[in-house]
Write a protein that holds these residues in place. Structure first.
Motif, PDB file in Angstrom:
ATOM      1  N   VAL A 127       0.917  -1.100  -0.023  1.00  0.00           N
ATOM      2  CA  VAL A 127      -0.069  -0.122  -0.135  1.00  0.00           C
ATOM      3  C   VAL A 127       1.016   1.046  -0.131  1.00  0.00           C
ATOM      4  CG1 VAL A 127      -1.804   1.233   1.131  1.00  0.00           C
ATOM      5  CG2 VAL A 127      -1.767  -1.335   1.347  1.00  0.00           C
ATOM      6  N   THR A 128       0.726   2.090  -1.192  1.00  0.00           N
ATOM      7  CA  THR A 128       1.542   3.248  -1.017  1.00  0.00           C
ATOM      8  C   THR A 128       0.843   4.588  -0.780  1.00  0.00           C
ATOM      9  OG1 THR A 128       1.139   3.245  -3.517  1.00  0.00           O
ATOM     10  CG2 THR A 128       3.184   2.043  -2.741  1.00  0.00           C
ATOM     11  N   ALA A 129      -0.480   4.499  -0.916  1.00  0.00           N
ATOM     12  CA  ALA A 129      -1.290   5.769  -0.668  1.00  0.00           C
ATOM     13  C   ALA A 129      -2.351   5.281   0.131  1.00  0.00           C
ATOM     14  CB  ALA A 129      -1.621   6.421  -1.997  1.00  0.00           C
ATOM     15  N   GLY A 130      -2.883   6.131   0.873  1.00  0.00           N
ATOM     16  CA  GLY A 130      -4.080   5.919   1.719  1.00  0.00           C
ATOM     17  C   GLY A 130      -4.058   5.875   3.155  1.00  0.00           C
ATOM     18  N   ALA A 131      -4.998   5.484   3.904  1.00  0.00           N
ATOM     19  CA  ALA A 131      -5.165   5.317   5.294  1.00  0.00           C
ATOM     20  C   ALA A 131      -4.085   4.272   5.839  1.00  0.00           C
ATOM     21  CB  ALA A 131      -6.478   5.077   6.010  1.00  0.00           C
ATOM     22  N   ASP A 132      -3.882   3.061   4.973  1.00  0.00           N
ATOM     23  CA  ASP A 132      -3.065   2.002   5.345  1.00  0.00           C
ATOM     24  C   ASP A 132      -1.815   1.884   4.887  1.00  0.00           C
ATOM     25  OD1 ASP A 132      -5.090   0.138   6.668  1.00  0.00           O
ATOM     26  OD2 ASP A 132      -6.060   0.768   5.250  1.00  0.00           O
ATOM     27  N   ARG A 133      -1.224   3.130   4.309  1.00  0.00           N
ATOM     28  CA  ARG A 133       0.104   3.378   3.587  1.00  0.00           C
ATOM     29  C   ARG A 133       1.146   2.654   4.357  1.00  0.00           C
ATOM     30  NH1 ARG A 133       2.686   9.058   1.642  1.00  0.00           N
ATOM     31  NH2 ARG A 133       4.494   8.284   0.560  1.00  0.00           N
ATOM     32  N   THR A 135     -11.469 -10.545   4.106  1.00  0.00           N
ATOM     33  CA  THR A 135     -10.846 -10.292   3.109  1.00  0.00           C
ATOM     34  C   THR A 135      -9.479 -10.477   3.322  1.00  0.00           C
ATOM     35  OG1 THR A 135     -10.706  -8.269   3.704  1.00  0.00           O
ATOM     36  CG2 THR A 135     -12.635  -8.507   2.113  1.00  0.00           C
ATOM     37  N   ALA A 136      -8.536 -10.963   2.251  1.00  0.00           N
ATOM     38  CA  ALA A 136      -7.195 -11.220   2.434  1.00  0.00           C
ATOM     39  C   ALA A 136      -6.406  -9.718   2.468  1.00  0.00           C
ATOM     40  CB  ALA A 136      -6.567 -12.083   1.443  1.00  0.00           C
ATOM     41  N   ILE A 137      -6.752  -8.953   1.678  1.00  0.00           N
ATOM     42  CA  ILE A 137      -6.327  -7.657   1.848  1.00  0.00           C
ATOM     43  C   ILE A 137      -7.348  -6.649   2.301  1.00  0.00           C
ATOM     44  CG2 ILE A 137      -5.129  -5.837   0.392  1.00  0.00           C
ATOM     45  CD1 ILE A 137      -4.321  -7.594  -1.361  1.00  0.00           C
ATOM     46  N   ARG A 138      -7.229  -6.348   3.813  1.00  0.00           N
ATOM     47  CA  ARG A 138      -8.289  -5.740   4.378  1.00  0.00           C
ATOM     48  C   ARG A 138      -8.032  -4.459   4.774  1.00  0.00           C
ATOM     49  NH1 ARG A 138     -11.254  -7.764  10.088  1.00  0.00           N
ATOM     50  NH2 ARG A 138     -12.631  -6.103  10.162  1.00  0.00           N
ATOM     51  N   LEU A 139      -8.457  -3.349   4.121  1.00  0.00           N
ATOM     52  CA  LEU A 139      -8.103  -1.964   4.280  1.00  0.00           C
ATOM     53  C   LEU A 139      -9.257  -1.195   5.022  1.00  0.00           C
ATOM     54  CD1 LEU A 139      -7.248  -1.282   0.470  1.00  0.00           C
ATOM     55  CD2 LEU A 139      -5.709  -1.826   2.379  1.00  0.00           C
ATOM     56  N   ASP A 140      -9.003  -1.339   6.503  1.00  0.00           N
ATOM     57  CA  ASP A 140     -10.323  -0.865   7.308  1.00  0.00           C
ATOM     58  C   ASP A 140     -10.213   0.725   7.277  1.00  0.00           C
ATOM     59  OD1 ASP A 140     -11.365  -3.222   8.138  1.00  0.00           O
ATOM     60  OD2 ASP A 140      -9.937  -3.594   9.731  1.00  0.00           O
ATOM     61  N   GLY A 141      -9.062   1.292   7.226  1.00  0.00           N
ATOM     62  CA  GLY A 141      -8.779   2.757   7.530  1.00  0.00           C
ATOM     63  C   GLY A 141      -9.573   3.681   6.183  1.00  0.00           C
ATOM     64  N   ASP A 142      -9.837   3.035   5.162  1.00  0.00           N
ATOM     65  CA  ASP A 142     -10.348   3.727   3.966  1.00  0.00           C
ATOM     66  C   ASP A 142     -11.836   3.607   3.686  1.00  0.00           C
ATOM     67  OD1 ASP A 142     -10.630   4.886   1.493  1.00  0.00           O
ATOM     68  OD2 ASP A 142      -8.903   3.884   0.442  1.00  0.00           O
ATOM     69  N   LEU A 143     -12.583   4.660   3.919  1.00  0.00           N
ATOM     70  CA  LEU A 143     -14.117   4.616   3.954  1.00  0.00           C
ATOM     71  C   LEU A 143     -14.597   4.374   2.610  1.00  0.00           C
ATOM     72  CD1 LEU A 143     -14.982   7.177   6.624  1.00  0.00           C
ATOM     73  CD2 LEU A 143     -14.587   4.601   6.865  1.00  0.00           C
ATOM     74  N   GLY A 144     -13.684   4.592   1.463  1.00  0.00           N
ATOM     75  CA  GLY A 144     -13.976   4.523   0.256  1.00  0.00           C
ATOM     76  C   GLY A 144     -13.773   3.147  -0.287  1.00  0.00           C
ATOM     77  N   VAL A 145     -13.411   2.244   0.603  1.00  0.00           N
ATOM     78  CA  VAL A 145     -13.482   0.894  -0.066  1.00  0.00           C
ATOM     79  C   VAL A 145     -14.642   0.196   0.564  1.00  0.00           C
ATOM     80  CG1 VAL A 145     -12.011  -1.411   0.335  1.00  0.00           C
ATOM     81  CG2 VAL A 145     -10.806   0.984   0.046  1.00  0.00           C
TER      82      VAL A 145
END
Length: 227
Positions: free
Chosen positions: A135-141, A160-170
């Motif tokens: 992850v190079t950009a976003g809340a989980d950078r 999910t295998a790639i869990r991006l909890d910090g991004d509300l746009g996901v």
């Protein structure tokens, strides 16, 4: 008397209309938060705000929703770099692979040199990892996700295998990674904001080392580790 009756009818009509609008705003907020895959606490908080403050609460939710959408569109408009990178390079021509150790040799090595045996086990674990997504950009950078088994999903859901909890746009289940004929591919799972690869929106497309995947406000670089 007729004038009072007309006033009562008008008040009743206005009350019914306001009640319907209030119910519609609560229903829309619930549907939208669930569709975006928000956590239960966030969904409850928004519903409470809209229900207790019918006009102000719903206007606040729409304003926050518009800000998230504008931020996503602004990020999507940036030109993404096209530089490709790989995690590991192939060995030079002529350099053979190390032969596999048989069980007796491995046992002798473990007794004689424990450090070497630990390194060998680490290499074996690494060999099972086929893909890494950074992850190079976003809340989980800064996070990296190693994927051993496909298909695997990207999203905010617990499975999910790639869990991006910090991004509300996901979305809760945003996109899926899978293989076809030995090629890594990605397909969008009808997410709210869509999935992009190297700046172009895709429904289903192939991936190569160095490709940039954008989901919500997060950007992931595809890296390959070959066993």
């Amino acid at each position: 008397m007729s004038g009072q009756f007309s006033d009562l009818v008008a008040i009743a009509g206005i009350t019914v209309l306001v009640t319907l609008l209030w119910a519609a705003s609560v229903a829309f907020t619930y549907w939208d938060t669930r569709n975006r895959g928000l956590a239960g606490g966030s969904t409850f908080a928004w519903l409470a705000l809209v229900a207790l403050l019918p006009l102000v609460g719903f206007a606040t939710y729409l304003f926050a929703r518009a800000l998230a959408l504008i931020s996503s569109i602004s990020l999507n408009g940036n030109r993404l770099p096209t530089k490709r990178e790989t995690a590991l390079k192939r060995p030079p021509a002529g350099q053979g692979r190390m032969p596999t150790l048989i069980a007796s040799d491995l046992a002798m090595q473990t007794i004689a040199d424990p450090k070497s045996a630990i390194q060998d086990n680490a290499k074996r674990r690494q060999a099972s990892i086929k893909y890494v997504f950074a992850v190079t950009a976003g809340a989980d950078r800064g996070k990296e996700f190693a994927v051993e088994n496909l298909p695997a999903q990207i999203g905010r859901g617990s499975g999910t295998a790639i869990r991006l909890d910090g991004d509300l746009g996901v979305s809760r289940n945003h996109a899926e990674l899978y293989e076809r004929a030995g090629t890594l591919r990605i397909r969008d799972l009808k997410s709210t904001h869509g999935t992009q690869v190297n700046g172009s929106r895709v429904e289903d497309g192939s991936l190569e080392p160095g490709d940039l995947i954008q989901v919500g406000l997060s950007i992931l670089v595809v890296k390959v580790i070959e066993g």
